[in-house]
Scaffold this motif. Structure first.
Motif, PDB file in Angstrom:
ATOM      1  N   UNK A  38      84.712  -8.889  -0.093  1.00  0.00           N
ATOM      2  CA  UNK A  38      83.462  -9.466  -0.580  1.00  0.00           C
ATOM      3  C   UNK A  38      83.523 -10.998  -0.561  1.00  0.00           C
ATOM      4  N   UNK A  39      84.658 -11.560  -0.918  1.00  0.00           N
ATOM      5  CA  UNK A  39      84.823 -13.009  -0.830  1.00  0.00           C
ATOM      6  C   UNK A  39      84.711 -13.477   0.626  1.00  0.00           C
ATOM      7  N   UNK A  40      85.330 -12.727   1.527  1.00  0.00           N
ATOM      8  CA  UNK A  40      85.324 -13.099   2.947  1.00  0.00           C
ATOM      9  C   UNK A  40      83.906 -13.162   3.488  1.00  0.00           C
ATOM     10  N   UNK A  41      83.093 -12.184   3.174  1.00  0.00           N
ATOM     11  CA  UNK A  41      81.716 -12.165   3.692  1.00  0.00           C
ATOM     12  C   UNK A  41      80.879 -13.278   3.091  1.00  0.00           C
ATOM     13  N   UNK A  42      81.197 -13.666   1.840  1.00  0.00           N
ATOM     14  CA  UNK A  42      80.458 -14.762   1.215  1.00  0.00           C
ATOM     15  C   UNK A  42      80.797 -16.110   1.863  1.00  0.00           C
ATOM     16  N   UNK A  43      82.031 -16.265   2.265  1.00  0.00           N
ATOM     17  CA  UNK A  43      82.462 -17.512   2.903  1.00  0.00           C
ATOM     18  C   UNK A  43      82.047 -17.550   4.367  1.00  0.00           C
ATOM     19  N   UNK A  50      81.398  -6.023   8.950  1.00  0.00           N
ATOM     20  CA  UNK A  50      82.732  -5.417   8.876  1.00  0.00           C
ATOM     21  C   UNK A  50      83.226  -5.339   7.436  1.00  0.00           C
ATOM     22  N   UNK A  51      82.922  -6.371   6.650  1.00  0.00           N
ATOM     23  CA  UNK A  51      83.344  -6.364   5.252  1.00  0.00           C
ATOM     24  C   UNK A  51      82.676  -5.221   4.501  1.00  0.00           C
ATOM     25  N   UNK A  52      81.366  -5.071   4.662  1.00  0.00           N
ATOM     26  CA  UNK A  52      80.670  -3.983   3.973  1.00  0.00           C
ATOM     27  C   UNK A  52      81.189  -2.623   4.426  1.00  0.00           C
TER      28      UNK A  52
END
Length: 160
Positions: A38-43, A50-52
């Motif tokens: 979730x942090x990765x997709x926000x950044x 892929x994150x979801x």
């Protein structure tokens, strides 16, 4: 005078966070994996789909199928042709006893990738058995399931 605080820890790039999430997932630390993805997709929004998708896998591993479905819905919002996300939703819906939703999700996966035999098998197993087993199968049950899957696969391969 304006003083800016400087952190001793450099901010991690989205890809680094994503990979850290993968490492936590591989080690079975699913909650930590979810946090990092979730942090990765926000950044880095390019990692969102892929994150979801991975978040859905982690929630499914935690047997929180409602949250897994929510994550896979986010995936297909971003990538409407994600047949794997639809197939996973079908399985999660089936495990929740939501059979019409499961059949619809499998139909979407099949419509997107009609050549992927697994999607047809998953739907047929849902229709035949109502539910998939969540617990490990006995050796006899596993053997019977394998025979069934091979028979279904052979039938679909013969349709081509």
């Amino acid at each position: 005078m304006l003083i800016l605080g400087v952190s001793a820890t450099p901010m991690q790039a989205g890809e680094d966070l994503f990979n850290t999430g993968n490492a936590y997932y591989a080690n079975g630390s699913l909650e930590h994996a979810i946090e990092y993805w979730l942090q990765a997709k926000n950044i880095d929004p390019t990692l969102s789909a892929n994150a979801w998708y991975n978040v859905g896998l982690a929630y499914a591993g935690l047997k929180d199928y409602e949250k897994a479905i929510m994550a896979w819905n986010e995936t297909v919002t971003l990538v409407p042709n994600s047949s794997m996300a639809y197939d996973n939703m079908g399985t999660a819906y089936g495990l929740l006893g939501k059979y019409p939703e499961a059949a619809y999700a499998y139909d979407m996966a099949i419509a997107i990738d009609p050549d992927v035999v697994k999607y047809r098998i998953d739907k047929e197993l849902l229709l035949k058995g109502g539910t998939k087993e969540e617990t490990p199968m006995s050796p006899l049950s596993a053997f019977l399931a394998l025979i069934t899957v091979l028979g279904i696969a052979q039938r679909y391969m013969g349709d081509k």
